[in-house]
Design an enzyme around this catalytic site. Sequence first.
Site, PDB file in Angstrom:
ATOM      1  N   ARG A  16       0.848  -1.203   0.000  1.00  0.00           N
ATOM      2  CA  ARG A  16       0.000   0.000   0.000  1.00  0.00           C
ATOM      3  C   ARG A  16       0.887   1.259   0.000  1.00  0.00           C
ATOM      4  O   ARG A  16       2.115   1.166   0.058  1.00  0.00           O
ATOM      5  CB  ARG A  16      -0.938  -0.006   1.216  1.00  0.00           C
ATOM      6  N   ASP A  37       5.612  -7.649   2.035  1.00  0.00           N
ATOM      7  CA  ASP A  37       4.907  -6.856   3.046  1.00  0.00           C
ATOM      8  C   ASP A  37       4.317  -7.811   4.065  1.00  0.00           C
ATOM      9  O   ASP A  37       4.222  -9.023   3.832  1.00  0.00           O
ATOM     10  CB  ASP A  37       3.786  -6.033   2.371  1.00  0.00           C
ATOM     11  N   ASP A  60       8.207 -10.065   6.913  1.00  0.00           N
ATOM     12  CA  ASP A  60       8.478  -9.077   7.957  1.00  0.00           C
ATOM     13  C   ASP A  60       9.951  -8.721   7.789  1.00  0.00           C
ATOM     14  O   ASP A  60      10.824  -9.593   7.943  1.00  0.00           O
ATOM     15  CB  ASP A  60       8.192  -9.684   9.342  1.00  0.00           C
ATOM     16  N   VAL A  61      10.232  -7.469   7.477  1.00  0.00           N
ATOM     17  CA  VAL A  61      11.608  -7.094   7.123  1.00  0.00           C
ATOM     18  C   VAL A  61      12.600  -7.247   8.269  1.00  0.00           C
ATOM     19  O   VAL A  61      13.802  -7.158   8.055  1.00  0.00           O
ATOM     20  CB  VAL A  61      11.684  -5.645   6.567  1.00  0.00           C
ATOM     21  N   ASN A  87      11.428   0.116   1.444  1.00  0.00           N
ATOM     22  CA  ASN A  87      10.405   1.149   1.657  1.00  0.00           C
ATOM     23  C   ASN A  87       9.623   0.945   2.956  1.00  0.00           C
ATOM     24  O   ASN A  87       9.054   1.902   3.488  1.00  0.00           O
ATOM     25  CB  ASN A  87       9.462   1.127   0.448  1.00  0.00           C
ATOM     26  N   TYR A 151      11.868   7.680  14.909  1.00  0.00           N
ATOM     27  CA  TYR A 151      11.694   7.786  13.450  1.00  0.00           C
ATOM     28  C   TYR A 151      12.853   8.592  12.855  1.00  0.00           C
ATOM     29  O   TYR A 151      13.467   8.190  11.866  1.00  0.00           O
ATOM     30  CB  TYR A 151      10.357   8.465  13.156  1.00  0.00           C
ATOM     31  N   LYS A 155      15.737   7.334  10.165  1.00  0.00           N
ATOM     32  CA  LYS A 155      15.863   7.904   8.817  1.00  0.00           C
ATOM     33  C   LYS A 155      17.246   8.515   8.588  1.00  0.00           C
ATOM     34  O   LYS A 155      17.774   8.475   7.476  1.00  0.00           O
ATOM     35  CB  LYS A 155      14.738   8.913   8.571  1.00  0.00           C
TER      36      LYS A 155
HETATM   37  P1  NAP Z   1       2.334   3.102   4.701  1.00  0.00           P
HETATM   38  O1  NAP Z   1       1.178   3.364   3.798  1.00  0.00           O
HETATM   39  O2  NAP Z   1       2.083   2.861   6.149  1.00  0.00           O
HETATM   40  O3  NAP Z   1       3.168   1.901   4.064  1.00  0.00           O
HETATM   41  C1  NAP Z   1       4.186   1.239   4.768  1.00  0.00           C
HETATM   42  C2  NAP Z   1       4.047  -0.235   4.517  1.00  0.00           C
HETATM   43  O4  NAP Z   1       5.114  -0.931   5.199  1.00  0.00           O
HETATM   44  C3  NAP Z   1       2.739  -0.788   5.071  1.00  0.00           C
HETATM   45  O5  NAP Z   1       2.168  -1.702   4.166  1.00  0.00           O
HETATM   46  C4  NAP Z   1       3.209  -1.445   6.340  1.00  0.00           C
HETATM   47  O6  NAP Z   1       2.364  -2.423   6.894  1.00  0.00           O
HETATM   48  C5  NAP Z   1       4.526  -2.032   5.864  1.00  0.00           C
HETATM   49  N1  NAP Z   1       5.311  -2.546   6.978  1.00  0.00           N
HETATM   50  C6  NAP Z   1       5.359  -2.071   8.256  1.00  0.00           C
HETATM   51  N2  NAP Z   1       6.149  -2.841   8.995  1.00  0.00           N
HETATM   52  C7  NAP Z   1       6.613  -3.823   8.184  1.00  0.00           C
HETATM   53  C8  NAP Z   1       7.475  -4.923   8.379  1.00  0.00           C
HETATM   54  N3  NAP Z   1       8.004  -5.194   9.583  1.00  0.00           N
HETATM   55  N4  NAP Z   1       7.760  -5.722   7.333  1.00  0.00           N
HETATM   56  C9  NAP Z   1       7.214  -5.482   6.105  1.00  0.00           C
HETATM   57  N5  NAP Z   1       6.392  -4.475   5.869  1.00  0.00           N
HETATM   58  C10 NAP Z   1       6.084  -3.634   6.901  1.00  0.00           C
HETATM   59  O7  NAP Z   1       3.360   4.336   4.653  1.00  0.00           O
HETATM   60  P2  NAP Z   1       4.006   5.209   3.463  1.00  0.00           P
HETATM   61  O8  NAP Z   1       3.685   6.616   3.747  1.00  0.00           O
HETATM   62  O9  NAP Z   1       3.696   4.633   2.138  1.00  0.00           O
HETATM   63  O10 NAP Z   1       5.543   5.004   3.818  1.00  0.00           O
HETATM   64  C11 NAP Z   1       6.473   4.310   3.001  1.00  0.00           C
HETATM   65  C12 NAP Z   1       7.859   4.749   3.433  1.00  0.00           C
HETATM   66  O11 NAP Z   1       8.033   6.145   3.176  1.00  0.00           O
HETATM   67  C13 NAP Z   1       8.149   4.549   4.914  1.00  0.00           C
HETATM   68  O12 NAP Z   1       9.469   4.103   5.087  1.00  0.00           O
HETATM   69  C14 NAP Z   1       7.986   5.954   5.484  1.00  0.00           C
HETATM   70  O13 NAP Z   1       8.738   6.144   6.653  1.00  0.00           O
HETATM   71  C15 NAP Z   1       8.544   6.774   4.332  1.00  0.00           C
HETATM   72  N6  NAP Z   1       8.116   8.172   4.353  1.00  0.00           N
HETATM   73  C16 NAP Z   1       6.793   8.500   4.345  1.00  0.00           C
HETATM   74  C17 NAP Z   1       6.430   9.828   4.331  1.00  0.00           C
HETATM   75  C18 NAP Z   1       4.985  10.263   4.287  1.00  0.00           C
HETATM   76  O14 NAP Z   1       4.728  11.469   4.446  1.00  0.00           O
HETATM   77  N7  NAP Z   1       4.037   9.364   4.085  1.00  0.00           N
HETATM   78  C19 NAP Z   1       7.411  10.828   4.342  1.00  0.00           C
HETATM   79  C20 NAP Z   1       8.734  10.462   4.369  1.00  0.00           C
HETATM   80  C21 NAP Z   1       9.089   9.128   4.358  1.00  0.00           C
HETATM   81  P3  NAP Z   1       1.570  -2.094   8.333  1.00  0.00           P
HETATM   82  O15 NAP Z   1       0.286  -1.492   7.958  1.00  0.00           O
HETATM   83  O16 NAP Z   1       1.434  -3.433   8.981  1.00  0.00           O
HETATM   84  O17 NAP Z   1       2.422  -1.168   9.121  1.00  0.00           O
END
Ligand code: NAP
Length: 257
Positions: A16, A37, A60-61, A87, A151, A155
Site C-alpha cells: 500500500r 509486506d 516481515d523485514v 520502503n 523515526y 531515517k
Molecule cells: P504506509 O502506507 O504505512 O506503508 C508502509 C508499509 O510498510 C505498510 O504496508 C506497512 O504495513 C509495511 N510494513 C510495516 N512494517 C513492516 C514490516 N516489519 N515488514 C514489512 N512491511 C512492513 O506508509 P508510506 O507513507 O507509504 O511510507 C512508506 C515509506 O516512506 C516509509 O518508510 C515511510 O517512513 C517513508 N516516508 C513516508 C512519508 C509520508 O509522508 N508518508 C514521508 C517520508 C518518508 P503495516 O500497515 O502493517 O504497518
Amino acid sequence: MTDLSGRAAIVTGGARGQGAAEVRLLAECGARVLICDVLEDEGHALVNDIGSNARFHKLDVTDSAGWAAAAAALHDWTGRADILVNNAGIINRTLIADTEPDAWRRLLDINLTGAFLGVRAMAPLMQSGHGGSIINISSNSAFSGHSDPAYTASKWGLRGLTKSAAMEFAGVGIRVNAVCPGLIVTDLNRTSPHLGPMVGMTPAGRPGEIEEVAKLVLYLTSDASRFVTGEDFVIDGGFTAGAAYRRVGVETGILSS
Ligand code: NAP
C-alpha cells in the site's frame, strides 16, 4: 517510457501507500516485482490488479531468514535480482520521555535494520548477476529533528547505511541511493495532527503524491541514473530548502505567500 523489461525487483512495504505506487510503476515499465509486506490481503489485491508482473511474498523485514526466503523467491521466479526498494517503515509519534525502549527498538528494527537485512540478502544475488540498484526510502526528517526521535534516528541512519553500502558495492556494479520524501498523505499519517501545519509550511503549498515519489524511485532504478550512487534525493516541495526562512519572509512581507 523507461524500459525495465527483464529486470527483477523487490519492494518492501509494497502492499500500500508509496510502496504500492512504486510497485505499479516498476511493473508498468516491464520489471517483475515481488511485493514484500506483512499486509497479505492488500498485497494479493495489488497483484490481482497488476497482473503477471507482480507477485506477493509475505515478509516481515526484521526477519533475517525471511529475507533469505524472499530473495530466493525472486530468484526462483525471475532468475535474477536487479532492484531493491527498502520502503517498509513505521512511525511512533512519541517523544523520548514517552517512548518505551521496546517501541524504540521495534521502530529501529523495521525502519533501519530491515533495510540492512535487505541489502545483505540481495547484494550477493545482484553481484553475481547484472549488478543492481538499491533505494532506501528515508525521509526529509533525516535532515533535521522531527518530533518522533526514533523515526528521525532511523531515517538519519538510513542515509548512513546508504553511503556505506554505496562505497562497499560500487566496485561490483551495485548503486545505492536514498529517497527522502516530505509530506505524502498515506495511511501512515492520514490522521496526524501535523498534516495541516506541514502543508501550510511546504513551499509548494501542497503535499506530495505517491506517484511523484515513485517516479524518483524509477529514475534511480533505471540506466538514466547509472553514474549516481551514495546520494540523498529530497522530494518535499521545498520544505528542507528553507521552509522556516520562507515563513519568516512571508510574515515580514518580503515574500508573497
Ligand atoms: P504506509 O502506507 O504505512 O506503508 C508502509 C508499509 O510498510 C505498510 O504496508 C506497512 O504495513 C509495511 N510494513 C510495516 N512494517 C513492516 C514490516 N516489519 N515488514 C514489512 N512491511 C512492513 O506508509 P508510506 O507513507 O507509504 O511510507 C512508506 C515509506 O516512506 C516509509 O518508510 C515511510 O517512513 C517513508 N516516508 C513516508 C512519508 C509520508 O509522508 N508518508 C514521508 C517520508 C518518508 P503495516 O500497515 O502493517 O504497518
